[in-house]
Design a protein around this motif. Sequence first.
Motif, PDB file in Angstrom:
ATOM      1  N   THR A  21      57.138  -3.353   5.102  1.00 50.74           N
ATOM      2  CA  THR A  21      57.452  -2.914   5.779  1.00 50.74           C
ATOM      3  C   THR A  21      58.416  -3.711   7.245  1.00 50.74           C
ATOM      4  O   THR A  21      59.935  -3.107   7.485  1.00 50.74           O
ATOM      5  CB  THR A  21      56.379  -3.229   7.204  1.00 50.74           C
ATOM      6  OG1 THR A  21      55.066  -2.424   5.828  1.00 50.74           O
ATOM      7  CG2 THR A  21      56.464  -2.554   8.238  1.00 50.74           C
ATOM      8  N   VAL A  22      58.141  -5.247   8.036  1.00 51.96           N
ATOM      9  CA  VAL A  22      59.176  -6.138   7.670  1.00 51.96           C
ATOM     10  C   VAL A  22      60.116  -6.452   7.451  1.00 51.96           C
ATOM     11  O   VAL A  22      61.414  -5.796   8.130  1.00 51.96           O
ATOM     12  CB  VAL A  22      58.755  -7.374   7.875  1.00 51.96           C
ATOM     13  CG1 VAL A  22      58.979  -8.676   8.179  1.00 51.96           C
ATOM     14  CG2 VAL A  22      57.753  -7.187   9.274  1.00 51.96           C
ATOM     15  N   SER A  23      60.163  -6.224   6.295  1.00 53.18           N
ATOM     16  CA  SER A  23      61.915  -6.474   5.386  1.00 53.18           C
ATOM     17  C   SER A  23      62.927  -4.838   5.790  1.00 53.18           C
ATOM     18  O   SER A  23      63.773  -4.974   5.698  1.00 53.18           O
ATOM     19  CB  SER A  23      61.767  -6.310   3.784  1.00 53.18           C
ATOM     20  OG  SER A  23      61.564  -7.451   3.889  1.00 53.18           O
ATOM     21  N   ALA A  24      61.816  -3.556   5.910  1.00 53.53           N
ATOM     22  CA  ALA A  24      62.709  -2.097   5.692  1.00 53.53           C
ATOM     23  C   ALA A  24      62.678  -2.389   7.266  1.00 53.53           C
ATOM     24  O   ALA A  24      64.287  -2.014   8.265  1.00 53.53           O
ATOM     25  CB  ALA A  24      61.795  -1.734   5.405  1.00 53.53           C
ATOM     26  N   LEU A  25      61.823  -2.427   8.656  1.00 54.74           N
ATOM     27  CA  LEU A  25      62.336  -2.524  10.151  1.00 54.74           C
ATOM     28  C   LEU A  25      63.639  -4.252   9.966  1.00 54.74           C
ATOM     29  O   LEU A  25      64.875  -3.773  10.727  1.00 54.74           O
ATOM     30  CB  LEU A  25      61.103  -3.619  10.630  1.00 54.74           C
ATOM     31  CG  LEU A  25      60.309  -2.101  10.141  1.00 54.74           C
ATOM     32  CD1 LEU A  25      59.233  -2.910  11.417  1.00 54.74           C
ATOM     33  CD2 LEU A  25      60.192  -0.850  10.684  1.00 54.74           C
ATOM     34  N   ALA A  26      63.163  -5.124   9.283  1.00 53.72           N
ATOM     35  CA  ALA A  26      64.395  -6.500   9.519  1.00 53.72           C
ATOM     36  C   ALA A  26      65.712  -5.814   8.933  1.00 53.72           C
ATOM     37  O   ALA A  26      66.657  -5.408  10.078  1.00 53.72           O
ATOM     38  CB  ALA A  26      63.861  -7.172   9.091  1.00 53.72           C
ATOM     39  N   VAL A  43      67.735   4.008   9.201  1.00 57.68           N
ATOM     40  CA  VAL A  43      66.114   4.213   9.384  1.00 57.68           C
ATOM     41  C   VAL A  43      65.477   3.808   8.041  1.00 57.68           C
ATOM     42  O   VAL A  43      65.510   4.378   7.700  1.00 57.68           O
ATOM     43  CB  VAL A  43      66.173   5.748   8.871  1.00 57.68           C
ATOM     44  CG1 VAL A  43      65.138   6.474   9.575  1.00 57.68           C
ATOM     45  CG2 VAL A  43      67.261   7.217  10.257  1.00 57.68           C
ATOM     46  N   PRO A  44      64.331   3.125   8.765  1.00 59.96           N
ATOM     47  CA  PRO A  44      63.919   1.710   8.570  1.00 59.96           C
ATOM     48  C   PRO A  44      62.576   3.004   8.075  1.00 59.96           C
ATOM     49  O   PRO A  44      62.094   4.260   8.782  1.00 59.96           O
ATOM     50  CB  PRO A  44      63.372   1.152   9.152  1.00 59.96           C
ATOM     51  CG  PRO A  44      63.479   1.213  10.548  1.00 59.96           C
ATOM     52  CD  PRO A  44      64.552   2.505  10.458  1.00 59.96           C
ATOM     53  N   VAL A  45      62.190   3.285   6.437  1.00 57.54           N
ATOM     54  CA  VAL A  45      60.955   3.834   6.612  1.00 57.54           C
ATOM     55  C   VAL A  45      60.105   3.509   5.742  1.00 57.54           C
ATOM     56  O   VAL A  45      60.450   2.838   4.728  1.00 57.54           O
ATOM     57  CB  VAL A  45      61.482   5.368   5.355  1.00 57.54           C
ATOM     58  CG1 VAL A  45      60.294   6.039   5.205  1.00 57.54           C
ATOM     59  CG2 VAL A  45      62.260   5.877   6.391  1.00 57.54           C
ATOM     60  N   LEU A  46      58.472   3.758   6.634  1.00 55.02           N
ATOM     61  CA  LEU A  46      57.759   3.024   6.182  1.00 55.02           C
ATOM     62  C   LEU A  46      56.813   3.672   4.881  1.00 55.02           C
ATOM     63  O   LEU A  46      56.324   4.840   5.080  1.00 55.02           O
ATOM     64  CB  LEU A  46      56.171   2.866   7.191  1.00 55.02           C
ATOM     65  CG  LEU A  46      56.406   1.505   7.872  1.00 55.02           C
ATOM     66  CD1 LEU A  46      57.758   1.395   8.408  1.00 55.02           C
ATOM     67  CD2 LEU A  46      55.178   1.235   8.681  1.00 55.02           C
ATOM     68  N   ASN A  47      56.928   3.304   3.044  1.00 51.68           N
ATOM     69  CA  ASN A  47      57.172   4.423   1.877  1.00 51.68           C
ATOM     70  C   ASN A  47      55.103   4.675   2.289  1.00 51.68           C
ATOM     71  O   ASN A  47      54.418   4.596   1.031  1.00 51.68           O
ATOM     72  CB  ASN A  47      57.620   3.654   0.627  1.00 51.68           C
ATOM     73  CG  ASN A  47      57.960   4.457  -0.305  1.00 51.68           C
ATOM     74  OD1 ASN A  47      57.514   5.605  -0.590  1.00 51.68           O
ATOM     75  ND2 ASN A  47      58.092   3.833  -1.203  1.00 51.68           N
TER      76      ASN A  47
END
Length: 349
Positions: A21-26, A43-47
């Motif tokens: 999650t944090v890797s995608a957001l950051a 766009v960060p997407v939580l899978n």
Amino acid sequence: VRQHREIHVVMGNEACDLDSTVSALALAYFLAQTSPAPKAAFVPVLNIPRADFALRTETTFLLRDRGIPASSLIFRDEIDLGGLHHAGLLSLTLVDHHVLPGADAALEEAVVEVLDHRPLERARGPPCQVTVEPVGSCATLVTERILQGPPGVLDRTTATLLHGTILLDCINLSPAAGKVTPRDVACVSLLEERFPELPARDAVFGALQAAKFDITGLTTEQMLRKDLKVLSNDDAVVPVSGIFEDLEIFLRRPGLLQDLEAFCQSRGYAGLVAMTVSFNERHEPTRKLAVYSRQEPLRSTLCRALEEATTPSLLLQPLPSPWACVAAYAQGNAVAARKKVLPILRAAL
């Protein structure tokens, strides 16, 4: 799709733990800040589906603590990646994994970059940019990437998220847990240097570990879904669940066998592997394994692969199991976490 707007999605793996999650957001935030005149929206997407987010207790805790509302996040069931790709509008950066599950195979050709810390299972040719390094946390690779970028992009919120994630992933940088590398330590130190007001490591780790292991009130089905990876071949789909309590306690849950059966039946799984972990006060892990399947040949195949594995050897010792269709083991090699076990199971399938 209607506006023909290009989308660059940054997405973690389907377990959607704090690291993913944090890797995608950051990383999505960094790319949005630094890409020269971007054509695409980052766009960060939580899978995971939004409905599963409440089960990621350490993630909900940290994001709430940093004032990031769940309403500002985008989940897998809220974006049509297939439709975007079909329209030629999707670029995909994978963090914390580099092999898409079978159901997402069609998206492979949209992958433009990979940042992962698992052993490389498949090569990707150019133009895909691949960074696969054996560090304790994918957030370490994201931190390195951001710190190499223009000064001033890293803000306190992002630094706090990355700092907490590396500490949780690397068990508070404890060598006994066998996950931390010098690069993880260096990133935590650099973040603390940049942001001296970051809270103390022990306090951060203690709060996140308590949130992660808080399974109060969860049903067996929710425990199995909380930290789930799925493996498949043409004949069988087998999930591998991370369970945050001791295996003997888990196996004594009332109605467990019926719950395992219902869980697999409702999702079309041929069986299930549960990997339990608990820690002592010195942050040393105890790991145990259970293999469940009503199909004896599949259960035997998976058990044999785990028992005979050499890269790494898991040093399994059989444990008593209440049921013939569940094989249970203590795992002597306690530093072999799930990312080391998944390739063994994938090869067996």
